[in-house]
Design an enzyme around this catalytic site. Structure first.
Site, PDB file in Angstrom:
ATOM      1  N   CYS A 101       0.857  -1.179   0.000  1.00 56.59           N
ATOM      2  CA  CYS A 101       0.000   0.000   0.000  1.00 56.59           C
ATOM      3  C   CYS A 101       0.900   1.239   0.000  1.00 56.59           C
ATOM      4  CB  CYS A 101      -0.894  -0.002   1.238  1.00 56.59           C
ATOM      5  SG  CYS A 101      -1.962   1.448   1.345  1.00 56.59           S
ATOM      6  N   HIS A 143      -8.976  -3.568  -2.322  1.00 59.45           N
ATOM      7  CA  HIS A 143      -8.029  -2.746  -1.549  1.00 59.45           C
ATOM      8  C   HIS A 143      -8.484  -1.284  -1.546  1.00 59.45           C
ATOM      9  CE1 HIS A 143      -3.709  -1.839  -0.309  1.00 59.45           C
ATOM     10  NE2 HIS A 143      -4.186  -0.637  -0.611  1.00 59.45           N
ATOM     11  N   GLU A 144      -8.887  -0.783  -2.720  1.00 64.43           N
ATOM     12  CA  GLU A 144      -9.233   0.647  -2.812  1.00 64.43           C
ATOM     13  C   GLU A 144     -10.602   0.937  -2.180  1.00 64.43           C
ATOM     14  OE1 GLU A 144      -6.790   2.478  -3.448  1.00 64.43           O
ATOM     15  OE2 GLU A 144      -5.523   0.909  -4.318  1.00 64.43           O
ATOM     16  N   HIS A 147     -10.057   1.363   1.377  1.00 60.35           N
ATOM     17  CA  HIS A 147      -9.579   2.706   1.725  1.00 60.35           C
ATOM     18  C   HIS A 147     -10.749   3.664   1.934  1.00 60.35           C
ATOM     19  CE1 HIS A 147      -5.243   2.792   1.712  1.00 60.35           C
ATOM     20  NE2 HIS A 147      -5.159   2.207   0.542  1.00 60.35           N
TER      21      HIS A 147
HETATM   22 CO    CO Z   1      -3.532   1.264  -0.223  1.00 62.28          CO
END
Ligand code: CO
Length: 182
Positions: A101, A143-144, A147
């Site tokens: 990341c 993953h995004e 976030h």
């Molecule tokens: Co990330």
């Protein structure tokens, strides 16, 4: 429209763990205008310099529900995509792969993810679209969107990875505190 009018895009940079801006909450994108388009251009720039494949708005300190991605890992315009208000619609399968990341430089750990993910999102023309991604793209999607919900791989890694990376996380915490000092 999205509180971007007074943002100096040139001054944006990737924020690092444990910056509280990574923890959200992220707000709904209210309309797509030139300021938002310029922001996504700047996010691609920052992502390419850092050699990432995805970057979410909170990673540049802005609490908006959008991310950019390019699985090519470099400035290949054919594979660039902007995902505004993304929603994971379906996921299946399972993979456990190394993940990093840009907000946790130096961290690389196994994360369990779905192998196939279907996402709906809005593009820069305001059109809602649907995309199914496998493997790397599925991992970027998860993953995004994590976030945008304030979640980091540091929250998702196994207890073993947590132990193995304890020193690195501590160093990032100390660096953040040192930089926050006046
Ligand atoms: Co990330």
């Amino acid at each position: 429209m999205n509180g971007l009018d007074n943002i100096d895009l040139a001054a944006l940079k990737i924020v690092r763990y444990p910056d509280p801006r990574l923890r959200g909450p992220c707000l709904k994108v209210e309309g797509i205008d030139d300021a938002l388009r310029a922001l996504t251009r700047r996010m691609f720039e920052l992502m390419y310099v850092a050699r990432g494949v995805g970057l979410a708005a909170p990673q540049v300190g802005l609490p908006l529900r959008l991310f950019v991605a390019n699985p090519a890992g470099g400035p290949d315009p054919d594979q660039e995509a902007v995902y505004i208000s993304p929603v994971v619609e379906e996921q299946s399968g399972q993979m456990i792969e190394d993940e990093g990341c840009l907000s946790l430089p130096g961290l690389n750990c196994k994360i369990k993810r779905a192998n196939v993910v279907t996402l709906t999102a809005t593009d820069l023309d305001g059109q809602r679209f649907r995309q199914t991604g496998e493997e790397l793209i599925a991992r970027i999607f998860q993953h995004e969107t994590d976030h945008l919900n304030g979640l980091l791989i540091a929250d998702k890694m196994s207890a073993v990875s947590k132990m193995a990376n304890r020193r690195l996380l501590k160093e990032l915490e100390e660096r953040f505190e040192a930089e926050a000092l006046p």
